[in-house]
Design a protein around this motif. Sequence first.
Motif, PDB file in Angstrom:
ATOM      1  N   MET A   1       0.925  -1.168  -0.044  1.00  0.00           N
ATOM      2  CA  MET A   1       0.068  -0.020   0.088  1.00  0.00           C
ATOM      3  C   MET A   1       0.822   1.248   0.007  1.00  0.00           C
ATOM      4  O   MET A   1       1.857   1.347   0.835  1.00  0.00           O
ATOM      5  N   LEU A   2       0.920   2.258  -0.969  1.00  0.00           N
ATOM      6  CA  LEU A   2       1.217   3.466  -1.134  1.00  0.00           C
ATOM      7  C   LEU A   2       0.579   4.448  -0.209  1.00  0.00           C
ATOM      8  O   LEU A   2      -0.902   4.538  -0.493  1.00  0.00           O
ATOM      9  N   VAL A   3       0.978   5.241   0.648  1.00  0.00           N
ATOM     10  CA  VAL A   3       0.447   6.224   1.546  1.00  0.00           C
ATOM     11  C   VAL A   3       1.067   7.592   1.126  1.00  0.00           C
ATOM     12  O   VAL A   3       2.201   7.953   1.370  1.00  0.00           O
ATOM     13  N   GLU A   4       0.163   8.793   0.713  1.00  0.00           N
ATOM     14  CA  GLU A   4       0.699  10.123   0.628  1.00  0.00           C
ATOM     15  C   GLU A   4       0.054  10.731   1.786  1.00  0.00           C
ATOM     16  O   GLU A   4      -1.367  10.987   1.774  1.00  0.00           O
ATOM     17  N   GLN A   5       0.763  11.348   2.833  1.00  0.00           N
ATOM     18  CA  GLN A   5       0.059  11.978   3.781  1.00  0.00           C
ATOM     19  C   GLN A   5       0.264  13.385   3.701  1.00  0.00           C
ATOM     20  O   GLN A   5       1.363  13.899   3.450  1.00  0.00           O
ATOM     21  N   LEU A 122     -10.239   3.434   9.086  1.00  0.00           N
ATOM     22  CA  LEU A 122      -9.975   2.461   8.142  1.00  0.00           C
ATOM     23  C   LEU A 122      -8.851   1.711   8.609  1.00  0.00           C
ATOM     24  O   LEU A 122      -7.647   2.300   8.728  1.00  0.00           O
ATOM     25  N   TYR A 123      -8.921   0.420   8.446  1.00  0.00           N
ATOM     26  CA  TYR A 123      -7.792  -0.437   8.815  1.00  0.00           C
ATOM     27  C   TYR A 123      -7.223  -1.311   7.519  1.00  0.00           C
ATOM     28  O   TYR A 123      -8.080  -1.756   7.079  1.00  0.00           O
ATOM     29  N   TYR A 124      -5.774  -1.204   7.556  1.00  0.00           N
ATOM     30  CA  TYR A 124      -5.301  -1.959   6.426  1.00  0.00           C
ATOM     31  C   TYR A 124      -4.237  -3.163   7.239  1.00  0.00           C
ATOM     32  O   TYR A 124      -3.735  -2.844   8.096  1.00  0.00           O
ATOM     33  N   MET A 125      -4.687  -4.424   6.899  1.00  0.00           N
ATOM     34  CA  MET A 125      -4.134  -5.360   7.519  1.00  0.00           C
ATOM     35  C   MET A 125      -2.824  -5.754   7.311  1.00  0.00           C
ATOM     36  O   MET A 125      -2.356  -6.667   7.869  1.00  0.00           O
ATOM     37  N   GLY A 126      -2.484  -5.413   6.253  1.00  0.00           N
ATOM     38  CA  GLY A 126      -1.059  -5.645   5.910  1.00  0.00           C
ATOM     39  C   GLY A 126      -0.899  -6.797   4.994  1.00  0.00           C
ATOM     40  O   GLY A 126      -1.912  -7.255   4.373  1.00  0.00           O
ATOM     41  N   LYS A 127       0.313  -6.839   4.531  1.00  0.00           N
ATOM     42  CA  LYS A 127       0.550  -7.843   3.296  1.00  0.00           C
ATOM     43  C   LYS A 127       1.984  -8.556   3.555  1.00  0.00           C
ATOM     44  O   LYS A 127       2.766  -7.845   3.952  1.00  0.00           O
ATOM     45  N   GLY A 128       1.828  -9.836   3.093  1.00  0.00           N
ATOM     46  CA  GLY A 128       3.113 -10.690   3.115  1.00  0.00           C
ATOM     47  C   GLY A 128       3.738 -10.742   4.641  1.00  0.00           C
ATOM     48  O   GLY A 128       3.080 -10.810   5.510  1.00  0.00           O
TER      49      GLY A 128
END
Length: 271
Positions: A1-5, A122-128
């Motif tokens: 996931m890419l995040v731009e704050q 909003l929750y991103y569970m992560g990956k890998g």
Amino acid sequence: MLVEQISVNNSLRNYMYLVACPETREAAAIDPLDHELLLSRAQQLGWTIRGVINTHEHHDHIGGNEKVIQATGATLFAHHQALDKIPNVDEGLKAGDAVQIGTSVELIALDTPGHTFCHTCLYYMGKGDFETTEQMPALFSGDTLFNAGVGNCHNGGNPETMYQTFRDQLFLLPDYTRIFPGHDYIVNNLQFSLDREPNNAAARSLLVAMEQWPMDSHFVSNIAMEKLVNAFFRLNNNEVIETLRAKFPDLQGMPTEEEVFLKLRELRNQW
């Protein structure tokens, strides 16, 4: 996931976010306020905005909705109880609902009342195997959880409900969950935590770092750090409890975690 704050240059020190799929470069905008800044940044990054997500109904989190949607045709997501509070919501989110971004990013809606009764995180569970920061879990926490603090309940919320949200959901998140809040209040919040717990070396060290932090750089904490520096996560700490007794002499015996949380929130209202 890419995040731009993205920092909004206003007195409330709002944050808004672009969250993108690395494969497709499709993105969602979270809590857009300054639509020109948001759209410009998306264009610079080469990201296509497909969705807009509001964590709650306050104007400083929805003010850019209309212009962003006009420019992109994005779908608007918000808490299912905010449909009469936020104009033109396309999809109401209930606990456990997923917002898909591109092919590889999924944000799970948490029903997190307290700041208002129509608040979703909003929750991103992560990956890998979490080998990179981008793969690690993340929480877009709106005005529920801030760096080193929690949200107020002045405009449509309830502190007892806020405590229940933390007890039943946010306190249970994995330590490595990154925190992306709706505002930058970290310096004030750390000062408040140190007023409650003057001997907290971790909070004092972080405050020194934040006072020297570059203006154009964002600090991202996680749940593990919040447990070290955020008074609202330290409800059984003896020093926190004793300094509360000085303010609230009626706080007898060993107070419950809820009592400590509510007294902290009451004090923070005046900070």
